[in-house]
Design a protein around this motif. Structure first.
Motif, PDB file in Angstrom:
ATOM      1  N   ASP A  40       0.825  -1.202   0.000  1.00 43.29           N
ATOM      2  CA  ASP A  40       0.000   0.000   0.000  1.00 43.29           C
ATOM      3  C   ASP A  40       0.858   1.249   0.000  1.00 43.29           C
ATOM      4  O   ASP A  40       2.077   1.201   0.167  1.00 43.29           O
ATOM      5  N   GLY A  41       0.227   2.383  -0.186  1.00 47.51           N
ATOM      6  CA  GLY A  41       0.901   3.666  -0.120  1.00 47.51           C
ATOM      7  C   GLY A  41       1.698   4.019  -1.359  1.00 47.51           C
ATOM      8  O   GLY A  41       2.559   4.885  -1.321  1.00 47.51           O
ATOM      9  N   LEU A  42       1.417   3.338  -2.462  1.00 52.16           N
ATOM     10  CA  LEU A  42       2.109   3.622  -3.715  1.00 52.16           C
ATOM     11  C   LEU A  42       1.257   4.557  -4.561  1.00 52.16           C
ATOM     12  O   LEU A  42       0.029   4.454  -4.566  1.00 52.16           O
ATOM     13  N   ASP A  43       1.903   5.442  -5.279  1.00 54.28           N
ATOM     14  CA  ASP A  43       1.186   6.274  -6.239  1.00 54.28           C
ATOM     15  C   ASP A  43       0.693   5.361  -7.352  1.00 54.28           C
ATOM     16  O   ASP A  43       1.502   4.668  -7.977  1.00 54.28           O
ATOM     17  N   PRO A  44      -0.622   5.299  -7.602  1.00 57.53           N
ATOM     18  CA  PRO A  44      -1.156   4.358  -8.599  1.00 57.53           C
ATOM     19  C   PRO A  44      -0.546   4.514  -9.982  1.00 57.53           C
ATOM     20  O   PRO A  44      -0.184   3.522 -10.621  1.00 57.53           O
ATOM     21  N   GLY A  45      -0.425   5.724 -10.463  1.00 55.89           N
ATOM     22  CA  GLY A  45       0.135   5.939 -11.797  1.00 55.89           C
ATOM     23  C   GLY A  45       1.581   5.484 -11.889  1.00 55.89           C
ATOM     24  O   GLY A  45       1.979   4.829 -12.853  1.00 55.89           O
ATOM     25  N   GLN A  46       2.360   5.813 -10.876  1.00 61.38           N
ATOM     26  CA  GLN A  46       3.765   5.405 -10.873  1.00 61.38           C
ATOM     27  C   GLN A  46       3.891   3.892 -10.721  1.00 61.38           C
ATOM     28  O   GLN A  46       4.759   3.278 -11.337  1.00 61.38           O
ATOM     29  N   ALA A  47       3.024   3.292  -9.910  1.00 62.08           N
ATOM     30  CA  ALA A  47       3.070   1.843  -9.721  1.00 62.08           C
ATOM     31  C   ALA A  47       2.778   1.118 -11.031  1.00 62.08           C
ATOM     32  O   ALA A  47       3.472   0.164 -11.398  1.00 62.08           O
TER      33      ALA A  47
END
Length: 119
Positions: A40-47
């Motif tokens: 969790d805690g990841l930027d969705p676009g960057q992930a």
């Protein structure tokens, strides 16, 4: 500017804005799998971008899975364990060739990762 050029520009703009408004289901499913794995805690676009960047790395003969997971760890700012989990999930969702290789008994990533995800 001629009328024909203006019309062409408007048609191109309309076609670009007519792209489907729905989200990419593979990306959404990937993000859901990351969350289910406790990443969790990841930027969705960057992930998603990082996840999609793994497939070309798998194709490079000079790259091994440890190198790829280390690169992912650096990109995520996370330890190697979670980065390896991320890598496995990304392969499962974005790299159909690697998944096919797994089905044929060739592993581009450590198999225990996929076993924990139900693959």
């Amino acid at each position: 500017m001629t009328t024909a050029a203006a019309a062409t520009g408007l048609i191109a703009a309309a076609a670009a804005s007519a792209a489907p408004a729905h989200a990419d289901t593979t990306a959404n499913d990937f993000l859901g799998a990351l969350s289910a794995a406790g990443l969790d805690g990841l930027d969705p676009g960057q992930a998603v971008e990082l996840g999609q960047s793994i497939c070309p790395l798998l194709a490079e003969r000079s790259q091994n899975t440890a190198d790829i997971a280390s690169t992912v760890a650096d990109q995520l700012g996370r330890p190697l364990g979670p980065a390896t989990m991320f890598t496995g999930i990304a392969v499962a969702f974005f790299c159909p060739r690697a998944v096919q290789d797994l089905a044929n008994g060739q592993s581009p990533i450590p198999l225990p990762i996929l076993n924990n995800l139900g693959f």
